[in-house]
Structures are given as structure tokens and as C-alpha cells.
Design a protein around this motif. Structure first.
Motif, PDB file in Angstrom:
ATOM      1  N   THR A  43       0.838  -1.199   0.000  1.00 38.54           N
ATOM      2  CA  THR A  43       0.000   0.000   0.000  1.00 38.54           C
ATOM      3  C   THR A  43       0.877   1.254   0.000  1.00 38.54           C
ATOM      4  O   THR A  43       1.026   1.939   1.008  1.00 38.54           O
ATOM      5  N   HIS A  63       0.532   4.186  -1.058  1.00 33.33           N
ATOM      6  CA  HIS A  63      -0.077   5.481  -0.741  1.00 33.33           C
ATOM      7  C   HIS A  63       0.004   5.806   0.748  1.00 33.33           C
ATOM      8  O   HIS A  63      -0.069   6.978   1.134  1.00 33.33           O
ATOM      9  N   ARG A  78       1.324   9.567   3.381  1.00 34.76           N
ATOM     10  CA  ARG A  78       0.382  10.024   4.409  1.00 34.76           C
ATOM     11  C   ARG A  78       0.992   9.893   5.792  1.00 34.76           C
ATOM     12  O   ARG A  78       0.926  10.828   6.607  1.00 34.76           O
ATOM     13  N   ARG A  91       2.431   3.420  -8.373  1.00 34.02           N
ATOM     14  CA  ARG A  91       2.367   4.322  -7.225  1.00 34.02           C
ATOM     15  C   ARG A  91       1.285   5.382  -7.422  1.00 34.02           C
ATOM     16  O   ARG A  91       0.512   5.678  -6.514  1.00 34.02           O
ATOM     17  N   GLN A 105      -2.539   6.048  -5.302  1.00 37.47           N
ATOM     18  CA  GLN A 105      -2.901   7.298  -4.633  1.00 37.47           C
ATOM     19  C   GLN A 105      -4.374   7.645  -4.821  1.00 37.47           C
ATOM     20  O   GLN A 105      -4.972   8.333  -3.982  1.00 37.47           O
ATOM     21  N   ARG A 145      -7.595   6.688  -4.345  1.00 38.01           N
ATOM     22  CA  ARG A 145      -8.390   5.696  -3.638  1.00 38.01           C
ATOM     23  C   ARG A 145      -9.852   5.704  -4.075  1.00 38.01           C
ATOM     24  O   ARG A 145     -10.506   4.651  -4.092  1.00 38.01           O
TER      25      ARG A 145
END
Length: 390
Positions: free
Chosen positions: A133, A135, A139, A351, A355, A357
Motif C-alpha cells: 500500500t 499510498h 500520508r 504508485r 494514490q 483511492r
């Protein structure tokens, strides 16, 4: 266009995308720096991020420091087979006597939710996570959860596979492509491109991972549909496909001879001559590779052990012994393969895909309309918020 020209173009495209990705990351870091510091004046001061220097201690020196700090380490690793990292655990303990490591393997989408909940409770179980994951890492960095650390070998890692500030770095390059049973299919007759799997001769002989259960598989289907249209799914659904949870389980179905082929599984680039399965790259289509990315959390209970582990993963001894493309530019790929940048595969695209979602959720429901709801239990059999029990 000849093969040499295509190769040069694919490599040039990779470099362009890599540069764009690196610039985007730098811009993100700059923006994050603007939001830090004192707000007494009413404005956010522009402060430079305090990024670490590349690690200079040897693995043996890092080992001594880790032993002094307690020698424990818990890692959350993305995967879909129970105890899939047992060999890595043993190799770590053999290489570094006295260390105690547990690498808990579960689907990345479960691990990241588990980590988010633990962070909200101020009770983090893992020290390190390496997950699919991608992403999550930007974050977690923006939220201040990651420890900035540049392991040994950092300067040799492909620039797009690492955060410029040291918040995270790739530890493996995984490849999803065709896996065939070598006893059931001569390599010359194997399906290699997406359209090959629609040939009636493969009806009832294909196993595939649910795309709405695994984002990497979903990315593969999204690429195919963008090129072939949704009619591809209409035709694929007539092939009597066995749908399964997990990409390694799909490979095992092929290896056992229950099905002949899959395009939703990963495996080592090279296998022994007597191996029941083999990974084969497409003839014309692009395929998926991505950097399985790792990071140390600020809340890690044993940061010294975590630093040792991350430096060890990037070491030549680990990068060259796993049958995968190395994340380091100063190392050669397994025999018979070129560097990953020479192929029509673009890790930065995956990637970017990860991002968005909202788009991913839409695609998942579209896939469910075609295939039906996901059937079966979690293939790792891992459950609970604190499965290690720490």
C-alpha cells in the motif's frame, strides 16, 4: 519500430517518470516543511526538514547497538501466505545472533488499517512495516509517524524507490506476470499477453486472484481494460476461471498442476530446472512491477533493531539472494534478465494508481459486478488488532 528502439523508449519513459516522481516528492516535502514549526506569528514559517545523513555504521556495529537496546523486533510484512517470511526471520537471526525477530505476514490492506488504529491508540505493535500500500507512506510521513532514516546502501537505491528525506525506501521489487505449470505447458505455447488467455484452449485451465481483493491485481486488470475495453472482461468470464484469494495461493494452484496458468501471481525471476512453475514475461504487453516499500515508525519500541533490519534488507547479501530485481542500481539482476528499467514496466505508474483511492473503490465494485463477491477466508489466517500480542 524495432525492439532496440522500443527498449530505449521504455527506458527513457521510465527515467522521465522517475524524475517527475522525484520532483513531486520534493515538492511534497517542501509543502510539509511549510506546515511545521511555530505558528505564533500567524504564518507558517518555511523550515528545512531535518533529514539524516546516510548510515555509515557497519552491520556489525548496528548489531551491537540493537543488542544493547533489547534485541527485539516486530515487522508487519505484506503478503498472502501464513508465515511467508519464516526464512527471512531465520536468516536474520543467523546473521545477527541474539536478535529476536517476528515478521508477521498479512494482506497489506489489513496491516495498514491495523497500524492506523494502533497509532490512534498510541500503542503501536510493529517497529517496521513493508507493504504494497504505497499510498500510506506519504500520508504517514505527512502525519509525522515515520522515523527519517537512510540505511546502508541508500545512495545506490533507484531515486524513485526512496523518499528524499529518508522516511521510507523500497526493499524489494516485486513482479506480477505469467506463471505457468512447466509440466502442463511447453514454454513456447504458454499464454503471455492478455489476449492469449481468451483462447478457448485455456478454458477451465486458468486461476486468477480476485482483483477487488488486491490492489496490485486490480492495477493489472485496469491496464488491460484501458487497452482492450470492458469487452475483455466479458470474454474472460466465459473461460471458466477459478477465482481465488491471494497471489501466492494462485501460484501454488499452478505449481500443483490444478490449473495451467495465471497472470496474477509473483514469483522469483529464475527457478531451478525441476521447478513445477516458471515466471514468463509478456511478449508485447506491459507488466506490473512495484517497489515493496518499508519504513520505521517513530513510535518503534526498538529503533536500533529496526535500523539494523532495514540496512540488512538493502545489503548486497540480501538483494542478490532472493531471485528478484534489486532495488539498487549498482547490482546486476538475476542471470538472463536485464535491469528492470529496460522493460515495459513502470513502477511509478502503480504508485500513482495507488494514490487515487476513490477511483480504486469504483473499480472494485465494477469488478464485483463481473466476478461476484469475494469468496473465502483471509489466506494468511491472521486476525485481530494486535495479532503478535505485544
Amino acid at each position: 519500430m524495432d525492439v532496440l528502439t522500443e527498449t530505449k523508449l521504455s527506458r527513457r519513459h521510465f527515467i522521465q517518470l522517475t524524475l517527475a516522481g522525484s520532483l513531486a516528492l520534493q515538492a511534497s516535502s517542501h509543502a510539509f516543511a511549510q506546515t511545521t514549526g511555530s505558528w505564533a506569528s500567524g504564518e507558517a514559517p518555511l523550515l528545512p526538514l531535518l533529514t539524516p545523513e546516510v548510515e555509515t555504521r557497519t552491520l556489525d556495529e548496528l548489531h551491537k547497538t540493537a543488542l544493547a537496546q533489547g534485541a527485539d523486533l516486530i515487522v508487519y510484512a505484506g503478503g498472502d501466505l501464513p508465515n511467508a517470511q519464516a526464512a527471512v526471520e531465520q536468516a536474520f537471526k543467523t546473521r545477527f545472533p541474539g536478535m529476536n525477530i517476528r515478521i508477521l505476514v498479512d494482506l497489506s490492506k489489513y496491516h495498514d488499517a491495523r497500524i492506523d488504529n494502533q497509532l490512534a491508540r498510541d500503542k503501536l505493535e510493529c517497529d517496521v512495516a513493508h507493504l504494497q500500500t504505497l499510498h500510506d507512506y506519504d500520508r504517514w510521513k505527512a502525519e509525522g509517524h515515520l522515523l527519517f532514516y537512510k540505511p546502508l546502501g541508500w545512495e545506490h537505491v533507484y531515486p524513485d524507490f526512496r523518499d528524499p528525506d529518508g522516511a521510507y525506501v523500497a526493499v524489494n521489487v516485486f513482479c506480477f506476470s505469467n506463471i505457468i505449470n512447466t509440466g502442463l505447458i511447453p514454454e513456447a505455447e504458454a499464454p503471455r499477453d492478455a489476449l492469449d488467455y481468451l483462447d478457448p484452449k485455456w478454458k477451465g485451465r486458468i486461476v486468477l486472484t480476485y482483483p477487488h481483493d488486491d490492489d496490485a491485481v486490480l492495477y493489472q486488470f485496469d491496464r488491460i481494460i484501458s487497452e482492450r475495453g470492458w469487452g475483455y472482461m466479458d470474454r474472460l468470464m466465459t473461460q471458466d476461471v477459478q477465482w481465488i484469494r491471494g497471489t501466492v495461493p494462485a501460484r501454488l494452484v499452478v505449481a500443483k498442476g490444478d490449473k495451467a496458468a495465471t497472470f496474477t501471481a509473483s514469483g522469483p525471476l529464475t527457478t531451478p530446472p525441476d521447478s513445477p512453475f516458471k515466471l514468463i514475461l509478456p511478449k508485447n504487453d506491459s507488466f506490473l512491477t512495484w517497489p515493496q516499500t518499508g519504513a520505521i515508525f517513530k513510535a518503534a519500541r526498538h529503533p536500533a533493531a529496526a535500523k539494523l533490519y532495514m540496512s540488512w534488507l538493502l545489503s548486497k547479501e540480501m538483494q542478490e539472494g532472493r531471485g528478484l530485481w534489486p532495488v539498487r542500481r549498482d547490482m546486476s539482476p538475476p542471470e538472463g534478465f536485464e535491469p528492470v528499467i529496460n522493460y515495459p514496466t513502470y513502477p511509478v505508474r502503480f504508485r500513482a494508481f495507488m494514490q487515487d483511492r476513490a477511483r480504486i473503490e469504483r473499480l472494485k465494485f465494477q469488478m464485483e459486478h463481473y466476478i461476484g463477491a469475494i469468496q473465502g477466508q483471509n489466506p494468511t489466517q491472521v486476525h485481530g488488532l494486535y495479532p503478535v500480542g505485544r
